[in-house]
Scaffold this motif. Structure first.
Motif: not given
Length: 330
Positions: A164-174, A116-123
């Protein structure tokens, strides 16, 4: 006359027959007292016959090896923070499970080859998007198409996963919250202490595959006995035997003590007698200089038999004797 002729012939014939019979009888009687006739020769023996059985010739050899685990990788921190949890050595971590924790935030293991090398988001688009979507679908989160596009449907599935994982629901992947590995991993060693402040790139864990392997050193002469995929039998320390296959064959060659590379140059002393010949390695042979040292001494050094197996620097050079004192005889 005529009748007597006719009557005499039977007598003559009878005598002839009796003589013949007497001769036969005599022959039979004489046979018992005379030399034995030759015994009939036995028939010559026929060609020898044998059953031909086709079998496989095998050669076995027992060698000692080191039992361990396949592969080795180091996990490094992707973001600064304090290490708040780490797994014990020997634990096996699988996809979707926590690998370690920084500042109370879990870093999860996902299956994949690309880090993983970047934040994944819509688009976003790319191979890393497909890799993440494939891992997310394997965890049971659906509603999107596994492809190279990070769509709104993917973001919705990510929010459910984060909830489900108790993480902040951002819809993006750090990228600091996931770590990719080709499959399940085994924690081999802890590299950071609990509570240690981590900087990006600081080592956290050493991982291996949970697959057991045996590393066996083999000599060059035994190289022909092994091949990738070949069957082997391994005897474990407790005496139990298991079957295995050759996974790989290394190309590293280690030299034994005392049989290193050939010396570059011989002694520079002007010998007054023939010096002792050097001990050359298995890839070299002794070679005598075309120059002779004073008083008939000869300069020796090792010369490579094949340049591909011995450093070029090991070819040596003539003795360091003043040129004016060198002889041209061999």
């Amino acid at each position: 006359m005529t009748g007597s002729r006719r009557g005499g012939r039977p007598l003559v014939w009878a005598a002839a027959v009796l003589a013949g019979c007497g001769g036969v009888a005599a022959a039979v009687l004489v046979t018992g007292a005379g030399p034995e006739p030759e015994a009939p020769r036995p028939a010559p023996p026929g060609p020898a016959r044998a059953t031909v059985e086709r079998t496989t010739l095998t050669e076995r050899k027992t060698v000692r090896g080191t039992l361990g685990y396949a592969g080795r990788a180091e996990v490094t921190a992707a973001a600064p923070g304090r290490l708040t949890w780490r797994p014990r050595a020997g634990r096996v971590v699988r996809q979707g499970q926590r690998l370690y924790q920084v500042d109370g935030r879990d870093v999860l293991l996902l299956y994949g080859e690309q880090p993983a090398y970047r934040r994944l988001k819509a688009g976003d688009e790319g191979r890393d998007v497909r890799q993440f979507e494939k891992a997310l679908a394997a965890l049971g989160y659906t509603g999107f198409t596994v492809d190279d596009d990070y769509t709104a449907a993917t973001a919705a599935a990510v929010r459910r996963w984060q909830e489900d994982r108790g993480l902040k629901e951002t819809g993006e992947v750090d990228p600091a919250t996931v770590w990719y590995a080709p499959g399940p991993v085994r924690v081999d060693a802890r590299k950071a202490a609990l509570g240690q402040t981590l900087a990006p790139g600081a080592p956290v864990l050493t991982l291996t595959s949970p697959r057991r392997v045996v590393t066996v050193p083999i000599s060059i002469g035994d190289h022909r006995l092994v091949r990738v995929g070949g069957a082997v039998t391994v005897t474990l320390p407790g005496g139990k035997t298991v079957r295995g296959t050759v996974a790989s064959i290394g190309s590293e060659v280690k030299k034994r003590e005392g049989t290193g590379a050939c010396p570059r140059t011989p002694s520079t002393s002007p010998w007054t007698s023939r010096p002792p010949a050097p001990r050359c390695g298995s890839t070299a042979r002794r070679w005598r200089s075309r120059w002779s040292a004073p008083a008939g001494g000869t300069c020796w050094w090792c010369r490579c038999r094949r340049s591909s197996r011995c450093p070029a620097a090991a070819t040596g050079s003539p003795c360091s004797v003043p040129a004016a004192r060198r002889a041209t005889s061999r």
